[in-house]
Write an enzyme that holds these catalytic residues in place. Sequence first.
Site, mmCIF file in Angstrom:
data_model
loop_
_atom_site.group_PDB
_atom_site.id
_atom_site.type_symbol
_atom_site.label_atom_id
_atom_site.label_comp_id
_atom_site.label_asym_id
_atom_site.label_seq_id
_atom_site.Cartn_x
_atom_site.Cartn_y
_atom_site.Cartn_z
ATOM 1 N N ASP A 49 0.880 -1.179 0.000
ATOM 2 C CA ASP A 49 0.000 0.000 0.000
ATOM 3 C C ASP A 49 0.911 1.221 0.000
ATOM 4 O OD1 ASP A 49 -3.277 0.139 0.964
ATOM 5 O OD2 ASP A 49 -2.148 2.015 0.860
ATOM 6 N N ILE A 50 0.322 2.361 -0.280
ATOM 7 C CA ILE A 50 1.055 3.621 -0.122
ATOM 8 C C ILE A 50 0.929 4.099 1.327
ATOM 9 C CG2 ILE A 50 -0.842 5.215 -0.685
ATOM 10 C CD1 ILE A 50 1.154 6.714 -2.495
ATOM 11 N N ASP A 67 3.994 3.002 -4.293
ATOM 12 C CA ASP A 67 3.034 3.896 -4.946
ATOM 13 C C ASP A 67 2.708 3.295 -6.310
ATOM 14 O OD1 ASP A 67 1.620 5.875 -6.219
ATOM 15 O OD2 ASP A 67 3.068 7.475 -5.814
ATOM 16 N N LEU A 68 1.465 2.978 -6.535
ATOM 17 C CA LEU A 68 1.058 2.337 -7.796
ATOM 18 C C LEU A 68 1.343 3.220 -9.005
ATOM 19 C CD1 LEU A 68 -2.290 0.906 -6.438
ATOM 20 C CD2 LEU A 68 -0.401 -0.491 -7.330
ATOM 21 N N GLY A 89 -5.778 1.700 -4.879
ATOM 22 C CA GLY A 89 -6.203 2.819 -5.715
ATOM 23 C C GLY A 89 -7.188 3.704 -4.980
ATOM 24 N N SER A 127 -15.731 -2.248 -9.942
ATOM 25 C CA SER A 127 -16.782 -1.644 -9.119
ATOM 26 C C SER A 127 -18.110 -1.600 -9.858
ATOM 27 C CB SER A 127 -16.373 -0.213 -8.753
ATOM 28 O OG SER A 127 -17.432 0.464 -8.113
ATOM 29 N N TYR A 152 -14.102 7.851 -11.363
ATOM 30 C CA TYR A 152 -13.767 6.606 -10.658
ATOM 31 C C TYR A 152 -14.317 5.400 -11.418
ATOM 32 C CZ TYR A 152 -14.392 2.959 -7.108
ATOM 33 O OH TYR A 152 -14.422 1.759 -6.439
ATOM 34 N N ARG A 190 -30.098 1.456 -0.525
ATOM 35 C CA ARG A 190 -29.416 1.030 -1.755
ATOM 36 C C ARG A 190 -28.572 -0.224 -1.498
ATOM 37 N NH1 ARG A 190 -24.317 2.231 -3.141
ATOM 38 N NH2 ARG A 190 -23.750 1.741 -5.287
#
Length: 281
Positions: A49-50, A67-68, A89, A127, A152, A190
Amino acid sequence: MPAPLPPAAPADALPSPIPRLLLTGAAGGLGRVLRERLPAFARVLRVSDIAALGEARGAHEEVMPCDLADKQAVDGLVAGCDAIVHLGGVSVERPFEEILEANIKGVFHIYEAARRRGVKRVVFASSNHVTGFHRQTERLDAHAPRRPDGYYGLSKSFGEDMAQFYFDRYGIETVSIRIGSSFPEPANRRMMSTWLSYDDLTQLVQKSLFTPGVKHTVVYGMSANAEVWWDNHAAAHLGFVPKDSSEPFRARVEAQPPVAATDPNAIYQGGAFTAQGPFGD
Ligand code: NAI
Ligand code: 15L
């Protein structure tokens, strides 16, 4: 101090564990869950992870901050790994420039490193926001037109195309999981449709890692909720059978104030994401 993670349900019988499995986004909400659970599927889990990850949790875990957006760093991160669960992300709607670095460049760096380093299986955290501008009255499958509901969602749509391209060109297989809402409980009306329990997420990641011949499969990540918008028949070969449902939470959710019929949360599958932005005007 983050809330303690719920205990995992027993995993299905496993084939041989993956020698070294990379988990990106390991400091995030789902990353913390899978950091606990993926050791059951791998001899060594490399977490990245960052954000801060703390010390390695024993000899079977490697911690590699990265960092990706840094192509060379991602190449080093992927070296020596046999499969990747890519969660890292930006996970919400943000200005394009932020999404570009972490999600768009990030997913390119992951696939390019996979190609260079011989990784043949990726599980990509896509997503529901890839199809977020469809109405809640529609029923979608993996072949429905995408209607991303923001930068996104666009980045996740791009990630799915990247996965398809790297399969067609290089034979790298991916399961793109269009995760609905994966939290300890459904938080609103939702999410009665979109909720994915942590145990069902774990099962879906397991199937995505171990099912042979997935090519590029797109699957919606949802539990066995009573009222769903998505049909996973195109991903039936994964054998994913969710065991949880949002139904036990219905009374608590429906005790919340009603949502106006004009609210995006009541109209679009992507809910409030459809109404975010523009940024920077
Ligand atoms: P999260 O925001 O809690 O975790 C994402 C992680 O990625 C964070 O730890 C963050 O530090 C890391 N990250 C961000 N930029 C980075 C960079 N440039 N380099 C390296 N790491 C970076 O999100 P969450 O909820 O854990 O979601 C995990 C993944 O699943 C995300 O890709 C998200 O888009 C996707 N997803 C999650 C859903 C959910 O309901 N939790 C629903 C749909 C998709
Ligand atoms: C997502 O893609 C987000 O990462 C997550 O935080 C939730 O907002 C989820 O979608 C959702 O649609 O509920």
